[in-house]
Write an enzyme that holds these catalytic residues in place. Structure first.
Site, PDB file in Angstrom:
ATOM      1  N   SER A  10       0.843  -1.188   0.000  1.00 30.86           N
ATOM      2  CA  SER A  10       0.000   0.000   0.000  1.00 30.86           C
ATOM      3  C   SER A  10       0.888   1.251   0.000  1.00 30.86           C
ATOM      4  O   SER A  10       1.790   1.354  -0.843  1.00 30.86           O
ATOM      5  CB  SER A  10      -0.943  -0.051   1.202  1.00 30.86           C
ATOM      6  OG  SER A  10      -1.946   0.913   1.100  1.00 30.86           O
ATOM      7  N   ARG A  21     -11.355   7.157   9.414  1.00 30.38           N
ATOM      8  CA  ARG A  21     -10.974   5.744   9.483  1.00 30.38           C
ATOM      9  C   ARG A  21     -12.109   4.847   8.997  1.00 30.38           C
ATOM     10  O   ARG A  21     -11.874   3.849   8.334  1.00 30.38           O
ATOM     11  CB  ARG A  21     -10.570   5.369  10.909  1.00 30.38           C
ATOM     12  CG  ARG A  21     -10.096   3.945  11.095  1.00 30.38           C
ATOM     13  CD  ARG A  21      -8.866   3.622  10.234  1.00 30.38           C
ATOM     14  NE  ARG A  21      -8.162   2.438  10.714  1.00 30.38           N
ATOM     15  CZ  ARG A  21      -7.047   1.955  10.173  1.00 30.38           C
ATOM     16  NH1 ARG A  21      -6.508   2.541   9.126  1.00 30.38           N
ATOM     17  NH2 ARG A  21      -6.451   0.894  10.667  1.00 30.38           N
ATOM     18  N   ASP A  29      -8.954  -6.745  -3.919  1.00 30.82           N
ATOM     19  CA  ASP A  29      -8.698  -5.346  -3.517  1.00 30.82           C
ATOM     20  C   ASP A  29      -9.563  -4.405  -4.359  1.00 30.82           C
ATOM     21  O   ASP A  29      -9.445  -4.379  -5.580  1.00 30.82           O
ATOM     22  CB  ASP A  29      -7.198  -5.033  -3.710  1.00 30.82           C
ATOM     23  CG  ASP A  29      -6.769  -3.754  -3.009  1.00 30.82           C
ATOM     24  OD1 ASP A  29      -7.598  -2.839  -2.850  1.00 30.82           O
ATOM     25  OD2 ASP A  29      -5.584  -3.669  -2.637  1.00 30.82           O
ATOM     26  N   HIS A  49      -8.236  -5.155   0.297  1.00 31.93           N
ATOM     27  CA  HIS A  49      -6.911  -4.508   0.353  1.00 31.93           C
ATOM     28  C   HIS A  49      -6.070  -4.951   1.556  1.00 31.93           C
ATOM     29  O   HIS A  49      -4.875  -5.210   1.420  1.00 31.93           O
ATOM     30  CB  HIS A  49      -7.126  -2.994   0.381  1.00 31.93           C
ATOM     31  CG  HIS A  49      -5.875  -2.197   0.482  1.00 31.93           C
ATOM     32  ND1 HIS A  49      -4.925  -2.184  -0.507  1.00 31.93           N
ATOM     33  CD2 HIS A  49      -5.404  -1.382   1.465  1.00 31.93           C
ATOM     34  CE1 HIS A  49      -3.935  -1.388  -0.152  1.00 31.93           C
ATOM     35  NE2 HIS A  49      -4.190  -0.884   1.048  1.00 31.93           N
ATOM     36  N   ASP A  50      -6.678  -5.049   2.726  1.00 29.90           N
ATOM     37  CA  ASP A  50      -5.921  -5.422   3.926  1.00 29.90           C
ATOM     38  C   ASP A  50      -5.313  -6.819   3.836  1.00 29.90           C
ATOM     39  O   ASP A  50      -4.549  -7.219   4.725  1.00 29.90           O
ATOM     40  CB  ASP A  50      -6.800  -5.330   5.180  1.00 29.90           C
ATOM     41  CG  ASP A  50      -6.719  -3.956   5.855  1.00 29.90           C
ATOM     42  OD1 ASP A  50      -5.799  -3.183   5.533  1.00 29.90           O
ATOM     43  OD2 ASP A  50      -7.580  -3.672   6.709  1.00 29.90           O
TER      44      ASP A  50
HETATM   45  C1  LIG Z   1       0.976   0.777  17.775  1.00 32.13           C
HETATM   46  C2  LIG Z   1       0.119  -0.052  16.933  1.00 32.13           C
HETATM   47  O1  LIG Z   1      -0.693  -0.842  17.274  1.00 32.13           O
HETATM   48  S1  LIG Z   1       0.353   0.232  15.352  1.00 32.13           S
HETATM   49  C3  LIG Z   1      -0.186  -1.143  14.595  1.00 32.13           C
HETATM   50  C4  LIG Z   1       0.292  -1.012  13.286  1.00 32.13           C
HETATM   51  N1  LIG Z   1      -0.842  -0.878  12.492  1.00 32.13           N
HETATM   52  C5  LIG Z   1      -0.697  -1.077  11.241  1.00 32.13           C
HETATM   53  O2  LIG Z   1       0.311  -1.435  10.760  1.00 32.13           O
HETATM   54  C6  LIG Z   1      -1.892  -0.799  10.491  1.00 32.13           C
HETATM   55  C7  LIG Z   1      -2.200  -1.970   9.760  1.00 32.13           C
HETATM   56  N2  LIG Z   1      -3.028  -2.891  10.542  1.00 32.13           N
HETATM   57  C8  LIG Z   1      -4.337  -2.952  10.334  1.00 32.13           C
HETATM   58  O3  LIG Z   1      -4.879  -2.185   9.568  1.00 32.13           O
HETATM   59  C9  LIG Z   1      -5.089  -4.004  11.058  1.00 32.13           C
HETATM   60  O4  LIG Z   1      -4.533  -4.204  12.326  1.00 32.13           O
HETATM   61  C10 LIG Z   1      -5.151  -5.371  10.321  1.00 32.13           C
HETATM   62  C11 LIG Z   1      -5.572  -5.171   8.890  1.00 32.13           C
HETATM   63  C12 LIG Z   1      -3.835  -6.060  10.328  1.00 32.13           C
HETATM   64  C13 LIG Z   1      -6.125  -6.269  11.040  1.00 32.13           C
HETATM   65  O5  LIG Z   1      -7.285  -5.599  11.192  1.00 32.13           O
HETATM   66  P1  LIG Z   1      -8.114  -5.757  12.515  1.00 32.13           P
HETATM   67  O6  LIG Z   1      -8.948  -4.572  12.615  1.00 32.13           O
HETATM   68  O7  LIG Z   1      -7.223  -6.063  13.657  1.00 32.13           O
HETATM   69  O8  LIG Z   1      -8.944  -7.028  12.277  1.00 32.13           O
HETATM   70  P2  LIG Z   1     -10.452  -7.159  12.121  1.00 32.13           P
HETATM   71  O9  LIG Z   1     -11.025  -6.522  10.937  1.00 32.13           O
HETATM   72  O10 LIG Z   1     -10.669  -8.611  12.218  1.00 32.13           O
HETATM   73  O11 LIG Z   1     -11.055  -6.409  13.394  1.00 32.13           O
HETATM   74  C14 LIG Z   1     -10.963  -6.974  14.618  1.00 32.13           C
HETATM   75  C15 LIG Z   1     -11.482  -6.017  15.658  1.00 32.13           C
HETATM   76  O12 LIG Z   1     -12.845  -5.682  15.348  1.00 32.13           O
HETATM   77  C16 LIG Z   1     -13.632  -5.961  16.499  1.00 32.13           C
HETATM   78  N3  LIG Z   1     -14.975  -6.320  16.079  1.00 32.13           N
HETATM   79  C17 LIG Z   1     -15.343  -7.373  15.327  1.00 32.13           C
HETATM   80  N4  LIG Z   1     -16.691  -7.370  15.192  1.00 32.13           N
HETATM   81  C18 LIG Z   1     -17.159  -6.310  15.864  1.00 32.13           C
HETATM   82  C19 LIG Z   1     -18.460  -5.777  16.088  1.00 32.13           C
HETATM   83  N5  LIG Z   1     -19.560  -6.349  15.595  1.00 32.13           N
HETATM   84  N6  LIG Z   1     -18.567  -4.664  16.825  1.00 32.13           N
HETATM   85  C20 LIG Z   1     -17.474  -4.059  17.339  1.00 32.13           C
HETATM   86  N7  LIG Z   1     -16.214  -4.506  17.150  1.00 32.13           N
HETATM   87  C21 LIG Z   1     -16.072  -5.637  16.426  1.00 32.13           C
HETATM   88  C22 LIG Z   1     -12.917  -7.108  17.170  1.00 32.13           C
HETATM   89  O13 LIG Z   1     -13.321  -7.214  18.524  1.00 32.13           O
HETATM   90  C23 LIG Z   1     -11.480  -6.694  17.026  1.00 32.13           C
HETATM   91  O14 LIG Z   1     -11.192  -5.735  17.990  1.00 32.13           O
HETATM   92  P3  LIG Z   1      -9.668  -5.473  18.454  1.00 32.13           P
HETATM   93  O15 LIG Z   1      -8.886  -5.173  17.222  1.00 32.13           O
HETATM   94  O16 LIG Z   1      -9.780  -4.306  19.366  1.00 32.13           O
HETATM   95  O17 LIG Z   1      -9.223  -6.727  19.124  1.00 32.13           O
HETATM   96  N1  LIG Z   2      -5.076  -0.939   7.166  1.00 28.49           N
HETATM   97  C1  LIG Z   2      -3.780  -0.515   6.771  1.00 28.49           C
HETATM   98  C2  LIG Z   2      -3.650  -0.486   5.323  1.00 28.49           C
HETATM   99  C3  LIG Z   2      -3.781   0.795   4.613  1.00 28.49           C
HETATM  100  O1  LIG Z   2      -3.315   0.628   3.308  1.00 28.49           O
HETATM  101  C4  LIG Z   2      -3.358   0.705   7.512  1.00 28.49           C
HETATM  102  O2  LIG Z   2      -4.139   1.244   8.272  1.00 28.49           O
HETATM  103  O3  LIG Z   2      -2.215   1.123   7.388  1.00 28.49           O
END
Ligand SMILES: CC(=O)SCCNC(=O)CCNC(=O)[C@H](O)C(C)(C)COP(=O)(O)OP(=O)(O)OC[C@H]1O[C@@H](n2cnc3c(N)ncnc32)[C@H](O)[C@@H]1OP(=O)(O)O
Ligand SMILES: N[C@@H](CCO)C(=O)O
Length: 391
Positions: free
Chosen positions: A173, A242, A341, A371-372
């Site tokens: 991305s 977001r 994607d 995309h994710d």
């Molecule tokens: C310091 C840091 O943390 S920086 C982290 C670095 N971040 C990045 O690099 C950004 C890239 N990462 C991301 O975009 C994401 O983490 C990804 C793509 C890897 C995974 O996406 P996630 O959002 O974790 O996964 P997903 O779509 O399954 O969502 C899960 C979350 O939705 C919540 N959820 C699921 N269904 C529901 C619902 N019906 N209502 C409310 N919340 C819900 C889950 O409880 C879970 O919560 P949590 O993340 O607080 O544990």
């Molecule tokens: N979900 C990711 C991918 C964006 O391309 C992020 O938040 O960085």
């Protein structure tokens, strides 16, 4: 230049840059793996003509740079990512955990892995929330930074670490756009380049989605032109940005299969004609959660700055046709896209691959998520990287 070292990542709190202690660059490898470090790179002349003073980059490293500095791998994070690619001194998991680490395709026992917080970000690098020379946060005064600006800043960090050329530069991305810009701007410094889930330039549709997000923040009553530090922050605007973005990161099929038309558990059932106080659909609750989660860890001005840097992504700007622009790149390329994607279409990655010198094949990551998938389908991506770059 000095390298300064402080803390490791703080996942659920908005990061700030702590006061630092200086170290010579040569000692960088002694810092514990997976710990945020800071490099002061001096003033940076931006594409816009503006000079950004006293720029600092936050970064993490894993492994050891070998004697001829030939084993360095740069991993570029995506829009809201940070430098914490994989765990290190702390057990805090990283965002490409299975892709980089001991024994992983990017084996940190063999490669010296570096990840840099993008200029304008809020995970260690100079950005709108960091102090300007007058000691106040940059806020509304933070200038537009382009991906070429971020690349030239990162080149100075590579210089300071003693890395003339990267064994590989990888990213998905925004991270893929950063990797591509590296390979085109500094052909002799990039020997392999993986451009995942992004095309050669941001398209009108990608810019349009991005504009809706930046406006959501700017129209928040707390935005105050960008000078909200010390007061209420534009949290509603950032959360809405977001939500808009997250919809584009997931496919329709994924959202449908996962949530359908279901009402959120424990909330009042939906009633036609009674919208006030009604319960939410599950997908609404999910998007609320995604929005609120980002608000806890990200700065709204940085979100705008990085989104606008991504809008600026155009490998052809000032370089001619796509083929002419890519022609100087001498890296071996891996281009990959997620088949579902709907933000960065595989066709755009294919067009990039076809125009690159040597015309590498397009690798398809098969995943229904959208995309994710470049963050979640590590198995397929690992296989593609292993068989191409990291055998
Ligand atoms: C310091 C840091 O943390 S920086 C982290 C670095 N971040 C990045 O690099 C950004 C890239 N990462 C991301 O975009 C994401 O983490 C990804 C793509 C890897 C995974 O996406 P996630 O959002 O974790 O996964 P997903 O779509 O399954 O969502 C899960 C979350 O939705 C919540 N959820 C699921 N269904 C529901 C619902 N019906 N209502 C409310 N919340 C819900 C889950 O409880 C879970 O919560 P949590 O993340 O607080 O544990
Ligand atoms: N979900 C990711 C991918 C964006 O391309 C992020 O938040 O960085």
């Amino acid at each position: 230049m000095t390298i300064a070292v402080t803390r490791s990542g703080e996942p659920e709190t908005k990061p700030t840059r702590n006061s630092v202690s200086a170290r010579p660059a040569a000692q960088a490898a002694r810092v514990p793996d997976g710990t945020v470090q800071y490099l002061r790179i001096g003033d940076l002349q931006l594409e816009s003509g503006v000079q950004l003073p006293d720029v600092v980059l936050g970064f993490e490293t894993w492994g050891t740079l070998n004697a001829d500095a030939s084993n360095a791998v740069l991993i570029e994070h995506a829009l809201t990512g940070d430098t914490h690619v994989t765990r290190g001194a702390s057990e805090e998991p990283g965002w490409w955990e299975q892709l980089a680490g001991p024994g992983a395709p990017v084996d940190t026992d063999k490669y010296f892995v570096v990840s840099i917080n993008i200029l304008g970000g809020c995970y260690g690098s100079t950005g709108p929330s960091t102090p300007a020379p007058d000691g106040r946060p940059w806020g509304s005064r933070f200038p537009l930074v382009t991906l070429r600006d971020t690349t030239s800043a990162e080149a100075r960090l590579a210089d300071a670490l003693g890395i003339d050329s990267w064994y590989a530069v990888l990213g998905g991305s925004l991270g893929g756009a950063r990797a591509l810009e590296w390979a085109v701007t500094y052909p002799s410094r990039v020997r392999r380049c993986a451009v995942i889930s992004v095309g050669a330039s941001s398209t009108a549709e990608q810019i349009a989605f991005a504009q809706a997000q930046t406006l959501a923040i700017r129209q928040d009553p707390n935005f105050n032109g960008g000078d909200y530090y010390g007061g209420p922050e534009p949290e509603a605007g950032l959360a809405l940005a977001r939500r808009i973005a997250h919809i584009t990161y997931r496919s329709a099929a994924e959202l449908d299969g996962r949530f359908g038309r279901n009402a959120q558990e424990s909330e009042a059932p939906l009633e036609a004609g009674s919208l006030a106080g009604r319960g939410r659909y599950q997908v609404e609750s999910y998007l609320d959660h995604q929005g609120n989660k980002l608000v806890r860890r990200f700065d709204a001005n940085s979100y705008i700055a990085i989104t606008e840097a991504l809008m600026s992504h155009d490998v052809c700007r000032g370089r001619g046709s796509l083929r002419d622009s890519l022609a100087p790149a001498t890296a071996e390329f891996l281009v990959a896209a997620v088949d579902s994607d709907r933000l960065y279409f595989p066709a755009q990655s294919r067009a990039l691959a076809e125009a690159l010198p040597g015309g590498p094949e397009l690798h398809i990551i098969e995943a229904p998520i959208g995309h994710d998938g470049f963050l979640t389908e590590i198995g397929q991506l690992s296989g593609q990287l292993r068989s191409n770059f990291f055998a």
